[in-house]
Design an enzyme around this catalytic site. Structure first.
Site, PDB file in Angstrom:
ATOM      1  N   CYS A   1      49.246 -15.638  53.883  1.00 32.11           N
ATOM      2  CA  CYS A   1      50.130 -16.773  53.630  1.00 32.11           C
ATOM      3  C   CYS A   1      51.562 -16.277  53.366  1.00 32.11           C
ATOM      4  CB  CYS A   1      49.590 -17.525  52.428  1.00 32.11           C
ATOM      5  SG  CYS A   1      50.742 -18.654  51.674  1.00 32.11           S
TER       6      CYS A   1
ATOM      7  N   CYS B   1      52.095 -17.000  49.123  1.00 32.94           N
ATOM      8  CA  CYS B   1      51.316 -16.296  48.089  1.00 32.94           C
ATOM      9  C   CYS B   1      50.841 -14.916  48.548  1.00 32.94           C
ATOM     10  CB  CYS B   1      50.129 -17.149  47.650  1.00 32.94           C
ATOM     11  SG  CYS B   1      48.849 -17.300  48.913  1.00 32.94           S
TER      12      CYS B   1
ATOM     13  N   ASP C   1      49.333  12.468  -5.226  1.00 34.77           N
ATOM     14  CA  ASP C   1      49.546  13.817  -4.713  1.00 34.77           C
ATOM     15  C   ASP C   1      48.201  14.456  -4.391  1.00 34.77           C
ATOM     16  OD1 ASP C   1      52.286  13.666  -4.990  1.00 34.77           O
ATOM     17  OD2 ASP C   1      52.239  14.365  -7.070  1.00 34.77           O
TER      18      ASP C   1
HETATM   19 ZN   LIG Z   1      49.413 -19.288  49.813  1.00 30.90          ZN
END
Ligand SMILES: [Zn+2]
Length: 524
Positions: free
Chosen positions: A92, A95, A333
């Protein structure tokens, strides 16, 4: 209502109505929804974005679909056959394949889950952070500009790119269920103590983000010079956001053109972490050759062990943690014992993998610690919250401590009854203590007023010149220096009060008057 392929898109919604819904599969026989130009616009937007080479999930993101169910379907066949073929070949354009059917493969989920499971955390919940390539942001911006040019109506509504449903949300809509199943943990949207950070990487990230440098060279010149400071690298989302905000389509397009990506994004390393667990208790110290925490000189351990190690070597394997932080209400101490009910302490167990436990198990650990050594004993061991820890440090100066000091006169004389009566009558004596010589290498030089609330001296019949001095003092009083005077850096001191040179042979802390953590009653 219009039919797209085998999917029926309901269009009873418009851009004017913020709560509209889109992409519901509905029965064709249902009464037709309200028709209107804005509803047509939704489908046109989807068509247009898919034509650019986007997946169906990204396309509907741009119509502001916010419903998880709309994205959770396995796949949607839209009418645009050529794009399907295109999608099979390339990821795509927005994305980079992240939420795309062709790229959502079991193997990716497996890969991420394996890394989480390796962390071996028993938490029943997790929260998930995803960091996306900045290139995706640029691609979203490019599509948004193309879209608003194609459909000026969008801009006339004063819509900004944050109108688009975020890819992170959609990623979660799609992946939550398979992740929950594989991890056998519930995703908590607010904040689980167990955090999983998933990085999504993209091979062409740097090359594509170069456009940001072209748009705003000044900003990135500065950032290049500070790369050491910016752990995340040059192209952070914030940097990109500040460059892109307010930029016109024309200016953006001068430097950036949306192209079909040559490869998809992939999962990078998964980082897991769990909030710290805090365990508190009180310790008694019986040894005069034991430090509280490891004593390191130039990285080398100066003493075999320490209170911290004697306790933590049993807690660390139980909680499956690699690192701890020890804190306490003051410290004694090396050669000072701590008796009575002991000194309150707390241990922060960082990044524990075991997080589910009972008080019984903690009490068992306490027994193991106590049976493993004669040098210390621990009591009231228990889990506390981070907020409760403030008690330990709060008003540290105001707390009182009770000491018992074995003292000796250096001229061999024995104090008389009158001398002792004079000492025993003193109350609320304010000392001015210049930083002791023995700690001057690690503490700033200062004169600190400290109060001795009361004193009681008792002669030891069998040891001439020796006497026991019990003192109740403000926390932070240097007792040894009060006794021998530290070359008159502490005034007044016991030598002045008794009119003869005195030294300290041994010192015990008898009580640290801080009622914390609460006492635990052990059932037998
Ligand atoms: Zn996509």
């Amino acid at each position: 209502m219009r039919v797209s392929g085998r999917i029926i898109i309901e269009r009873n919604l418009s851009f004017l109505t913020p709560l509209w819904q889109l992409c519901h599969e509905v029965n064709v026989n249902m009464a037709p929804a309200e028709e209107g130009p804005s509803e047509n616009l939704n489908q046109e937007i989807i068509d247009y974005i898919q034509n650019l080479g986007s997946c169906w999930r990204c396309a509907i993101r741009f119509t502001r679909e916010r419903k998880p169910e709309a994205y959770q379907r396995k796949s949607v066949e839209f009418k645009l056959e050529p794009e399907e073929k295109l999608l099979k070949a390339s990821p795509c354009v927005i994305c980079l394949g992240l939420v795309q059917d062709h790229f959502i493969k079991e193997v990716f989920i497996d890969e991420v889950c394996q890394q989480v499971l390796k962390f071996d955390c028993d938490s029943a919940t997790f929260s998930c952070m995803v960091s996306l390539p900045v290139a995706i942001m640029l691609r979203e911006q490019a599509v948004w500009f193309l879209l608003t040019e194609k459909f000026p109506d969008l801009l006339s509504k004063n819509l900004k790119i944050d109108y688009v449903t975020s890819l992170k949300d959609v990623w979660k809509f799609v992946f939550t269920e398979p992740f929950e199943k594989k991890l056998n943990k519930q995703l908590e949207h607010s904040s689980s103590p167990f955090q999983v950070h998933i990085s999504i990487l993209y091979k062409d990230e740097i090359a594509e983000c170069g456009a940001l440098v072209d748009i705003c060279p000044e900003k990135f010149k500065h950032r290049y010079n500070r790369t050491r400071v910016y752990r995340e690298g040059i192209f952070t989302r914030n940097a990109a956001q500040s460059v892109l905000s307010g930029l016109s389509a024309k200016d953006f397009q001068k430097y950036y053109t949306l192209k079909v990506p040559s490869c998809s994004a992939h999962y990078g390393p998964v980082q897991c972490s769990h909030n710290s667990i805090h365990i508190a208790g009180r310790y008694q110290k019986f040894s005069r050759k034991l430090c509280q925490t490891p004593w390191l000189i130039e990285g080398e351990k100066h003493m075999d062990t320490s209170i911290q190690e004697l306790i933590c070597k049993h807690l660390e394997p139980f909680f499956k943690t690699q690192s701890v932080k020890f804190s306490s209400s003051g410290r004694e101490d090396v050669d000072v014992r701590t008796l009575g009910r002991g000194r309150p302490f707390a241990i922060e167990l960082i990044d524990p993998h075991r997080t589910i436990f009972t008080q019984d198990q903690i009490t068992q650990l306490q027994n193991v610690i106590n049976n493993s050594t004669d040098a210390i004993q621990v009591r009231d061991l228990q889990a506390v919250t981070k907020e409760q820890l403030s008690v330990l440090k709060e008003g540290e100066e105001e707390k009182t401590k009770i000491y018992r000091a074995l003292c000796v006169t250096l001229d061999g004389s024995t104090p008389t009854e009158e001398d002792l009566a004079k000492i025993n009558a003193i109350t609320e004596l304010v000392l001015m203590q210049k930083t002791p010589l023995r700690v001057l290498h690690r503490r700033p030089l200062a004169v600190r007023p400290r109060t001795v609330h009361e004193m009681k001296a008792t002669l030891l019949d069998d040891r001439p010149g020796h006497f026991i001095l019990r003192l109740k003092t403000q926390a932070g009083t240097y007792i040894k220096e009060f006794v021998h005077g530290d070359f008159n850096r502490t005034v007044p001191n016991l030598c002045v009060l008794l009119g003869r040179p005195v030294d300290i042979v041994a010192l015990d802390v008898d009580a640290v008057e801080l009622d914390w953590p609460p006492a635990i009653t052990i059932q037998t």
